[in-house]
Design an enzyme around this catalytic site. Structure first.
Site, PDB file in Angstrom:
ATOM      1  N   ARG A 162       0.833  -1.210   0.000  1.00 37.04           N
ATOM      2  CA  ARG A 162       0.000   0.000   0.000  1.00 37.04           C
ATOM      3  C   ARG A 162       0.857   1.245   0.000  1.00 37.04           C
ATOM      4  O   ARG A 162       0.586   2.196  -0.718  1.00 37.04           O
ATOM      5  CB  ARG A 162      -0.924  -0.028   1.208  1.00 37.04           C
ATOM      6  CG  ARG A 162      -1.693   1.245   1.443  1.00 37.04           C
ATOM      7  CD  ARG A 162      -2.791   1.069   2.473  1.00 37.04           C
ATOM      8  NE  ARG A 162      -3.776   0.099   2.017  1.00 37.04           N
ATOM      9  CZ  ARG A 162      -4.588  -0.562   2.830  1.00 37.04           C
ATOM     10  NH1 ARG A 162      -4.543  -0.382   4.120  1.00 37.04           N
ATOM     11  NH2 ARG A 162      -5.460  -1.421   2.339  1.00 37.04           N
ATOM     12  N   TYR A 163       1.865   1.287   0.855  1.00 31.36           N
ATOM     13  CA  TYR A 163       2.749   2.450   0.950  1.00 31.36           C
ATOM     14  C   TYR A 163       4.021   2.152   0.138  1.00 31.36           C
ATOM     15  O   TYR A 163       4.436   0.993   0.030  1.00 31.36           O
ATOM     16  CB  TYR A 163       3.127   2.708   2.412  1.00 31.36           C
ATOM     17  CG  TYR A 163       1.939   2.922   3.328  1.00 31.36           C
ATOM     18  CD1 TYR A 163       1.314   4.161   3.420  1.00 31.36           C
ATOM     19  CD2 TYR A 163       1.440   1.876   4.097  1.00 31.36           C
ATOM     20  CE1 TYR A 163       0.229   4.348   4.262  1.00 31.36           C
ATOM     21  CE2 TYR A 163       0.355   2.065   4.946  1.00 31.36           C
ATOM     22  CZ  TYR A 163      -0.251   3.301   5.021  1.00 31.36           C
ATOM     23  OH  TYR A 163      -1.322   3.476   5.860  1.00 31.36           O
ATOM     24  N   ARG A 166       6.903   0.160   2.176  1.00 33.10           N
ATOM     25  CA  ARG A 166       6.587  -0.918   3.103  1.00 33.10           C
ATOM     26  C   ARG A 166       5.709  -1.963   2.446  1.00 33.10           C
ATOM     27  O   ARG A 166       4.858  -1.605   1.628  1.00 33.10           O
ATOM     28  CB  ARG A 166       5.775  -0.388   4.302  1.00 33.10           C
ATOM     29  CG  ARG A 166       6.556   0.332   5.340  1.00 33.10           C
ATOM     30  CD  ARG A 166       5.664   1.329   6.064  1.00 33.10           C
ATOM     31  NE  ARG A 166       5.559   2.561   5.295  1.00 33.10           N
ATOM     32  CZ  ARG A 166       4.720   3.546   5.580  1.00 33.10           C
ATOM     33  NH1 ARG A 166       3.909   3.443   6.591  1.00 33.10           N
ATOM     34  NH2 ARG A 166       4.692   4.639   4.832  1.00 33.10           N
ATOM     35  N   CYS A 175      -4.420 -17.923  14.495  1.00 27.59           N
ATOM     36  CA  CYS A 175      -4.057 -17.154  15.698  1.00 27.59           C
ATOM     37  C   CYS A 175      -4.335 -17.994  16.932  1.00 27.59           C
ATOM     38  O   CYS A 175      -5.242 -18.817  16.929  1.00 27.59           O
ATOM     39  CB  CYS A 175      -4.907 -15.892  15.803  1.00 27.59           C
ATOM     40  SG  CYS A 175      -4.480 -14.650  14.609  1.00 27.59           S
ATOM     41  N   CYS A 179      -9.636 -12.840  18.507  1.00 26.98           N
ATOM     42  CA  CYS A 179     -10.073 -11.618  19.195  1.00 26.98           C
ATOM     43  C   CYS A 179     -11.361 -11.136  18.540  1.00 26.98           C
ATOM     44  O   CYS A 179     -11.428 -11.003  17.312  1.00 26.98           O
ATOM     45  CB  CYS A 179      -9.000 -10.543  19.094  1.00 26.98           C
ATOM     46  SG  CYS A 179      -7.357 -11.154  19.527  1.00 26.98           S
ATOM     47  N   CYS A 182     -11.297  -8.356  15.793  1.00 23.04           N
ATOM     48  CA  CYS A 182     -10.249  -8.484  14.769  1.00 23.04           C
ATOM     49  C   CYS A 182     -10.660  -7.853  13.436  1.00 23.04           C
ATOM     50  O   CYS A 182     -11.764  -8.085  12.934  1.00 23.04           O
ATOM     51  CB  CYS A 182      -9.960  -9.955  14.551  1.00 23.04           C
ATOM     52  SG  CYS A 182      -8.647 -10.217  13.349  1.00 23.04           S
ATOM     53  N   ARG A 184      -9.390  -8.630  10.585  1.00 16.27           N
ATOM     54  CA  ARG A 184      -9.428  -9.664   9.534  1.00 16.27           C
ATOM     55  C   ARG A 184     -10.326 -10.840   9.928  1.00 16.27           C
ATOM     56  O   ARG A 184     -10.079 -11.989   9.579  1.00 16.27           O
ATOM     57  CB  ARG A 184      -8.002 -10.116   9.209  1.00 16.27           C
ATOM     58  CG  ARG A 184      -7.164  -8.960   8.705  1.00 16.27           C
ATOM     59  CD  ARG A 184      -5.855  -9.367   8.063  1.00 16.27           C
ATOM     60  NE  ARG A 184      -5.092  -8.167   7.738  1.00 16.27           N
ATOM     61  CZ  ARG A 184      -3.882  -7.906   8.197  1.00 16.27           C
ATOM     62  NH1 ARG A 184      -3.253  -8.765   8.964  1.00 16.27           N
ATOM     63  NH2 ARG A 184      -3.273  -6.777   7.865  1.00 16.27           N
ATOM     64  N   ASP A 343     -11.773  -0.510  13.645  1.00 14.18           N
ATOM     65  CA  ASP A 343     -12.200  -0.428  12.243  1.00 14.18           C
ATOM     66  C   ASP A 343     -13.661  -0.819  12.071  1.00 14.18           C
ATOM     67  O   ASP A 343     -14.233  -1.516  12.906  1.00 14.18           O
ATOM     68  CB  ASP A 343     -11.336  -1.356  11.377  1.00 14.18           C
ATOM     69  CG  ASP A 343      -9.890  -0.890  11.323  1.00 14.18           C
ATOM     70  OD1 ASP A 343      -9.662   0.330  11.366  1.00 14.18           O
ATOM     71  OD2 ASP A 343      -8.995  -1.756  11.254  1.00 14.18           O
ATOM     72  N   ASP A 380      -7.524   4.132  10.810  1.00 13.87           N
ATOM     73  CA  ASP A 380      -7.084   3.525   9.552  1.00 13.87           C
ATOM     74  C   ASP A 380      -8.237   3.729   8.576  1.00 13.87           C
ATOM     75  O   ASP A 380      -9.320   3.153   8.772  1.00 13.87           O
ATOM     76  CB  ASP A 380      -6.789   2.034   9.766  1.00 13.87           C
ATOM     77  CG  ASP A 380      -5.607   1.571   8.950  1.00 13.87           C
ATOM     78  OD1 ASP A 380      -5.257   2.268   7.982  1.00 13.87           O
ATOM     79  OD2 ASP A 380      -5.033   0.509   9.270  1.00 13.87           O
ATOM     80  N   LYS A 387      -3.380   5.447   7.441  1.00 12.64           N
ATOM     81  CA  LYS A 387      -3.595   5.895   8.827  1.00 12.64           C
ATOM     82  C   LYS A 387      -3.565   7.419   8.925  1.00 12.64           C
ATOM     83  O   LYS A 387      -2.699   8.063   8.328  1.00 12.64           O
ATOM     84  CB  LYS A 387      -2.513   5.314   9.735  1.00 12.64           C
ATOM     85  CG  LYS A 387      -2.518   3.806   9.803  1.00 12.64           C
ATOM     86  CD  LYS A 387      -1.449   3.304  10.746  1.00 12.64           C
ATOM     87  CE  LYS A 387      -1.337   1.790  10.685  1.00 12.64           C
ATOM     88  NZ  LYS A 387      -0.799   1.309   9.387  1.00 12.64           N
TER      89      LYS A 387
HETATM   90  S1  SF4 Z   1      -6.515  -9.262  16.414  1.00  9.56           S
HETATM   91 FE1  SF4 Z   1      -6.942 -10.766  14.844  1.00  9.56          FE
HETATM   92  S2  SF4 Z   1      -4.942 -11.171  13.900  1.00  9.56           S
HETATM   93 FE2  SF4 Z   1      -4.555 -10.137  15.842  1.00  9.56          FE
HETATM   94  S3  SF4 Z   1      -4.251 -11.835  17.253  1.00  9.56           S
HETATM   95 FE3  SF4 Z   1      -6.383 -11.243  17.381  1.00  9.56          FE
HETATM   96  S4  SF4 Z   1      -7.435 -12.560  15.988  1.00  9.56           S
HETATM   97 FE4  SF4 Z   1      -5.281 -12.693  15.474  1.00  9.56          FE
END
Ligand code: SF4
Length: 458
Positions: A162-163, A166, A175, A179, A182, A184, A343, A380, A387
């Site tokens: 994207r940048y 980077r 994972c 979470c 998350c 994603r 997000d 973001d 950002k």
């Molecule tokens: S936020 Fe998403 S990518 Fe990061 S550790 Fe938690 S579940 Fe995994």
């Protein structure tokens, strides 16, 4: 630092349930469900200190050497509502509802992270990050699956560019903990993948061919779910590319499974520096002796550790909660780097806060504690806009002669800028940037000044 006399201007607690960064999956079947272990606590058996008391309540018969084996922790993640109900009180109705949620957004939590939850508190800040909520479904149509439009910037599978300088390398969607906030989350239903050798070769070839890239961010999912040897194969290849200056690793292992940060991993990473590690603590209760030891091991191996937290409703959305978190991080020598606005991800709306909350938090900390303890609050932007940092507006007015500023206490000050004679090379708009209104902030101010728009918090 005035930590002992911190006065917080605003306290922005929200009552309802409320929101991170990267992605996840639900892979290994459990071999030894932790739920088979005793759930009857005996306070007399709990050792003193800060080790989570619930470890002994739930996992008291697990010897330390097994408990500290990160592979055991990973294999024994709680991934079903039935298992979860052995630890957290859930009615039959709640279990049925959560089963529906997990069909869309799976559940995974390590025994270690689970042991940090107070099972008797439905508002526990760790519980809200790891245990599904029916609101993931009831508000599930709000937001987007991929609000940052990462697919648009994917140049080869797993590589986001994207940048200009980077690239982001997404090596897996697995994972240790899924979470609930998350970014994603969309990847969770893809069932746990790791990039194939051919895909890794394609990513490395792209990086080699693009000499403007100087910074490679290895992320996921969580890249530390890969074996140390597998990671070394990839990191050593990146390090061979001469125009790559730094490598960054984005991982939540220090928070949710700190036992992964062992000597073998740290010795390997130390060979390929400079490597920076960004992790993701969201609440002071996550800063346990185990997490502190993991960060210390990384730091002693020459790997700076920064924290990127996410602002989450009902978890860390107050000045107090953020100050406690950031002070705790500094004590373990981890720099509070970013505080992200959550997000617009589908299934996270109940955890999101108004943007003003983040600005108020920064305002409530600035001046009341060391600048080192204050993260940059960022949004973001959707559609891959990148950002944008946000902060309270301290400039009340400005003209060619200078600025009118307010400080953290609300007191007003005039500040003289260098005269044009001193800076003849600077264009007028640099000395006096355009504002959107005119007014005189004080009697002394004879020339019209441009008054800048104040934020709602200003
Ligand atoms: S936020 Fe998403 S990518 Fe990061 S550790 Fe938690 S579940 Fe995994």
């Amino acid at each position: 630092m005035k930590t002992s006399s911190v006065r917080f201007k605003s306290q922005l607690r929200h009552e309802s349930e409320k929101c991170c960064l990267e992605s996840c999956s639900n892979d290994d079947p459990e071999e030894e469900p932790p739920g088979k272990h005793s759930t009857s606590g005996d306070p007399e058996e709990e050792p003193p200190g800060k080790i989570a008391a619930t470890r002994y309540r739930f996992f008291g018969d697990i010897p330390d050497d097994i408990w500290n084996d990160w592979k055991w922790q990973f294999r024994n993640r709680v991934t079903s509502v039935e298992q979860l109900a052995k630890f957290i009180p859930l009615s039959t109705k709640e279990q049925a509802q959560l089963r529906l949620v997990t069909m869309r957004y799976p559940l995974a939590v390590t025994p270690y992270y689970l042991s940090l939850i107070n099972p008797d508190d439905p508002d526990d800040p760790i519980r809200k990050q790891a245990i599904p909520s029916t609101m993931e479904m009831t508000m599930g149509s709000i937001g987007a699956e991929d609000p940052l439009d990462e697919k648009k910037d994917t140049v080869v599978p797993g590589l986001v560019h994207r940048y200009p300088d980077r690239v982001l390398l997404v090596l897996t969607d697995i994972c240790p903990v899924l979470c609930r906030h998350c970014t994603r989350k969309r990847e969770w239903r893809n069932g746990g993948w790791v990039r194939s050798p051919a895909e890794v070769e394609a990513m490395l070839a792209y990086i080699s061919q693009h000499k403007a890239v100087r910074d490679v961010i290895i992320s996921g999912g969580d890249p530390l779910t890969l074996s140390t040897r597998h990671l070394e194969d990839i990191i050593s290849r990146i390090r061979e590319i001469r125009h790559i200056e730094i490598i960054r690793i984005g991982t939540r292992f220090p928070v949710v499974l700190p036992q992964r940060i062992d000597n073998e991993l740290c010795s390997m990473l130390a060979k390929y520096g400079p490597i920076w590690l960004n992790t993701h603590f969201n609440h002071v209760r996550e800063i346990t002796p185990e997490a502190a030891e993991a960060c210390d091991r990384l730091l002693r191996s020459g790997i700076p550790v920064n924290n990127q937290s996410v602002l989450l409703r009902g978890i860390n959305d107050s000045v107090e909660a953020q100050a406690e978190l950031c002070h705790g991080l500094l004590k373990i020598k981890v720099r509070p780097y970013y505080l992200f606005q959550c997000d617009e991800v589908q299934g996270t709306e109940h955890l999101r806060t108004p943007v003003e909350v983040g600005i108020k938090i920064i305002e409530g900390m600035r001046g009341h504690t060391s600048g080192l303890a204050i993260p940059t609050f960022v949004i973001d932007l959707p559609q891959g806009g990148g950002k944008v940092p946000l902060q309270p507006d301290y400039i009340l007015a400005q003209n060619e002669g200078g600025l009118v500023l307010r400080n953290y206490e609300g007191r007003i000050f005039r500040y003289r800028t260098p005269t044009r004679l001193a800076c003849p090379e600077l264009p007028a708009e640099v000395l006096c940037p355009a504002g959107n209104a005119t007014a005189s902030p004080s009697q002394e101010n004879r020339v019209p000044v441009r008054v800048r728009r104040s934020s709602k918090c200003g």
